[in-house]
Design a protein around this motif. Sequence first.
Motif, PDB file in Angstrom:
ATOM      1  N   TYR A 150       0.845  -1.192   0.000  1.00  0.00           N
ATOM      2  CA  TYR A 150       0.000   0.000   0.000  1.00  0.00           C
ATOM      3  C   TYR A 150       0.884   1.247   0.000  1.00  0.00           C
ATOM      4  N   PRO A 151       0.422   2.349  -0.578  1.00  0.00           N
ATOM      5  CA  PRO A 151       1.260   3.553  -0.645  1.00  0.00           C
ATOM      6  C   PRO A 151       1.286   4.365   0.642  1.00  0.00           C
ATOM      7  N   TRP A 152       0.384   4.080   1.592  1.00  0.00           N
ATOM      8  CA  TRP A 152       0.196   4.982   2.727  1.00  0.00           C
ATOM      9  C   TRP A 152       1.260   4.799   3.794  1.00  0.00           C
ATOM     10  N   LEU A 153       1.433   5.812   4.614  1.00  0.00           N
ATOM     11  CA  LEU A 153       2.469   5.803   5.649  1.00  0.00           C
ATOM     12  C   LEU A 153       2.206   4.747   6.718  1.00  0.00           C
ATOM     13  N   HIS A 154       0.916   4.521   7.033  1.00  0.00           N
ATOM     14  CA  HIS A 154       0.570   3.569   8.089  1.00  0.00           C
ATOM     15  C   HIS A 154      -0.621   2.714   7.656  1.00  0.00           C
ATOM     16  N   GLY A 155      -0.369   1.456   7.440  1.00  0.00           N
ATOM     17  CA  GLY A 155      -1.458   0.535   7.164  1.00  0.00           C
ATOM     18  C   GLY A 155      -2.016   0.632   5.762  1.00  0.00           C
ATOM     19  N   ASP A 156      -3.245   0.149   5.630  1.00  0.00           N
ATOM     20  CA  ASP A 156      -3.864   0.031   4.308  1.00  0.00           C
ATOM     21  C   ASP A 156      -4.844   1.150   3.999  1.00  0.00           C
ATOM     22  N   GLU A 157      -4.887   2.196   4.836  1.00  0.00           N
ATOM     23  CA  GLU A 157      -5.812   3.300   4.609  1.00  0.00           C
ATOM     24  C   GLU A 157      -5.095   4.642   4.697  1.00  0.00           C
ATOM     25  N   LEU A 158      -5.588   5.587   3.935  1.00  0.00           N
ATOM     26  CA  LEU A 158      -5.123   6.964   4.030  1.00  0.00           C
ATOM     27  C   LEU A 158      -5.366   7.504   5.432  1.00  0.00           C
ATOM     28  N   VAL A 199      -1.810  10.740  -2.851  1.00  0.00           N
ATOM     29  CA  VAL A 199      -2.754  11.717  -2.299  1.00  0.00           C
ATOM     30  C   VAL A 199      -3.266  12.629  -3.406  1.00  0.00           C
ATOM     31  N   LYS A 200      -2.376  13.104  -4.247  1.00  0.00           N
ATOM     32  CA  LYS A 200      -2.748  14.050  -5.302  1.00  0.00           C
ATOM     33  C   LYS A 200      -3.754  13.453  -6.283  1.00  0.00           C
TER      34      LYS A 200
END
Length: 241
Positions: A150-158, A199-200
């Motif tokens: 996943y691309p996010w910093l923490h876990g599978d959610e934004l 994010v963008k």
Amino acid sequence: MAYLSVPRRDPVDNGEAVHLALEEAGISYSVGDSTDLIGLTNEPPPVLLPDDGSGPTSGTLRILRNNCMKIQLCGHGSENFHRIHATAELTFLCFNTALYEWREEDTEGLSEQEQRRMRGDWGRDWVDSVLPHHLDQFQNNLPPPAPPNYPWLHGDELSYADLLLFQCIDETKHLFPKAMNQARRSGRYGRIFRVYDSVKQRSRISSYLNSQRRRDNTAGIYCYHEEMDLESTAWSVMNGG
């Protein structure tokens, strides 16, 4: 309707990351002007968020931390919540607080030529030393991505940490476009720029960025000056310079 009152010309903390969070959450909000950073509430401002002195000094961080559960941008569980906030604080330290402390030297009374020279000296110091240091510091302190990548910093959610990183990187790109393009091409900060791009590309964020509601960077610590827009010697060799 949510109400958010922030200073439109605060040189350090314009609350723009809070706008991104509200836009992502699909919450209608009204923005007002004030001399203090006011919290997100369900009542018309001014209503200050509680502050017992133990929380972050940044108004933006305080608002995001205290309201992220309401707008579902804080991940799963209390442990993840604290990790997200620790990352948000590191983001603000690396890409906002450090820049403010670096640019707060008084230029009052200096001629325009002297101000340009000082800004050029600032820019050279920042793109050669300070910016690479903080990009390295941030990248090296990130947890590994959650499987399956996943691309996010923490876990599978934004989370709001992703939104804050996007905002800080976007503003730094505005201030130092040449150096930030070098940083991207260097390949050393793939995780940071992957979050930025992800994010963008989100539909609500993309719509907001292309709207008149988006604040510009014509004032404050991210104000662009041509004499500060320099290429960095830190990445010039690996970028073919």
